[in-house]
Design an enzyme around this catalytic site. Structure first.
Site, PDB file in Angstrom:
ATOM      1  N   SER A  16       2.113  12.651  -8.162  1.00 11.32           N
ATOM      2  CA  SER A  16       0.758  12.206  -7.727  1.00 11.32           C
ATOM      3  C   SER A  16       0.300  12.996  -6.740  1.00 11.32           C
ATOM      4  CB  SER A  16       0.858  10.677  -7.657  1.00 11.32           C
ATOM      5  OG  SER A  16      -0.525  10.200  -7.433  1.00 11.32           O
ATOM      6  N   HIS A  43      -0.988  12.603 -11.873  1.00 11.65           N
ATOM      7  CA  HIS A  43      -2.126  11.828 -11.632  1.00 11.65           C
ATOM      8  C   HIS A  43      -3.302  12.754 -11.403  1.00 11.65           C
ATOM      9  CE1 HIS A  43       0.398   8.023 -10.706  1.00 11.65           C
ATOM     10  NE2 HIS A  43       0.616   8.256 -11.830  1.00 11.65           N
ATOM     11  N   ASP A 136       4.222   4.368  -9.936  1.00 14.35           N
ATOM     12  CA  ASP A 136       4.662   5.057 -11.315  1.00 14.35           C
ATOM     13  C   ASP A 136       5.517   5.851 -11.499  1.00 14.35           C
ATOM     14  OD1 ASP A 136       3.879   5.343 -13.944  1.00 14.35           O
ATOM     15  OD2 ASP A 136       2.239   6.815 -13.466  1.00 14.35           O
TER      16      ASP A 136
END
EC number: 3.1.1.61
Length: 192
Positions: A16, A43, A136
């Protein structure tokens, strides 16, 4: 170190915040003939449809593409999860794209891609979790470990934001904790 008796059939890399520069650096230093397919679940902004794959392609020695639904996974390719789609691996070795609800506030979900790789490839899966700002990927990476695949977490001290790797480290003990440079060395050691 990795088990040479079990060469990996798939690599899933997730990240991310801060991960674009890490992934770009890794792809720029991989051997051009690197055969193991790489799936990238990063992401990204939901409503920006392009730019990321083009940016990664600039320095990559391996073709980077955003796959279509049901596209077969081929060697010597990097598959980037398209904006606003979850990316799964099907049992037949193809990619499935989905617009299911966000997971951990994210679509694509790193967990989903890692979990599907664990299910399909088991001990032949290699999961890598990079810098990022939420949890995540932690459960997905543990799923790779639970299926006897190999797991690597970016060393938190080398991360722009260390929430993602630290979340994985709180769940289980990965096989390796490596800097981006060491990740490149590891990957290039997987094949001649």
């Amino acid at each position: 170190m990795h088990n040479p008796e079990h060469p990996y059939k798939i690599i899933v890399m997730g990240g991310s915040a801060g991960s674009f520069s890490v992934v770009s650096g890794i792809l720029s230093k991989l051997n051009p003939n690197f055969k193991i397919p790489i799936l990238l679940s990063l992401h990204r902004l939901k409503h920006v449809r392009s730019g990321l794959s083009e940016g990664l392609s600039l320095n990559s020695k391996i073709k980077v593409l955003e796959p279509n639904d049901k596209e077969k996974i081929e060697p010597n390719r990097v598959y980037l999860a398209p904006s606003n789609y979850h990316m799964f691996i099907e049992i037949d070795g193809s990619i499935a794209l989905s617009t299911e609800e966000s997971h951990n506030h994210s679509r694509p979900s790193i967990d989903y891609t890692l979990m599907s790789a664990a299910y399909v490839y088991r001990e032949k899966a290699l999961g890598i979790l990079l810098t990022g700002a939420n949890k995540d990927g932690a459960k997905g990476l543990k799923s790779i470990a639970d299926h006897r695949g190999y797991t690597i977490v970016q060393d938190p001290v080398t991360c722009d934001i260390d929430t993602m790797p630290k979340s994985a480290l709180q769940l289980f003990c990965p096989d390796e904790i490596l800097s981006p440079t060491e990740i490149v060395q590891f990957l290039n050691s997987l094949q001649p």
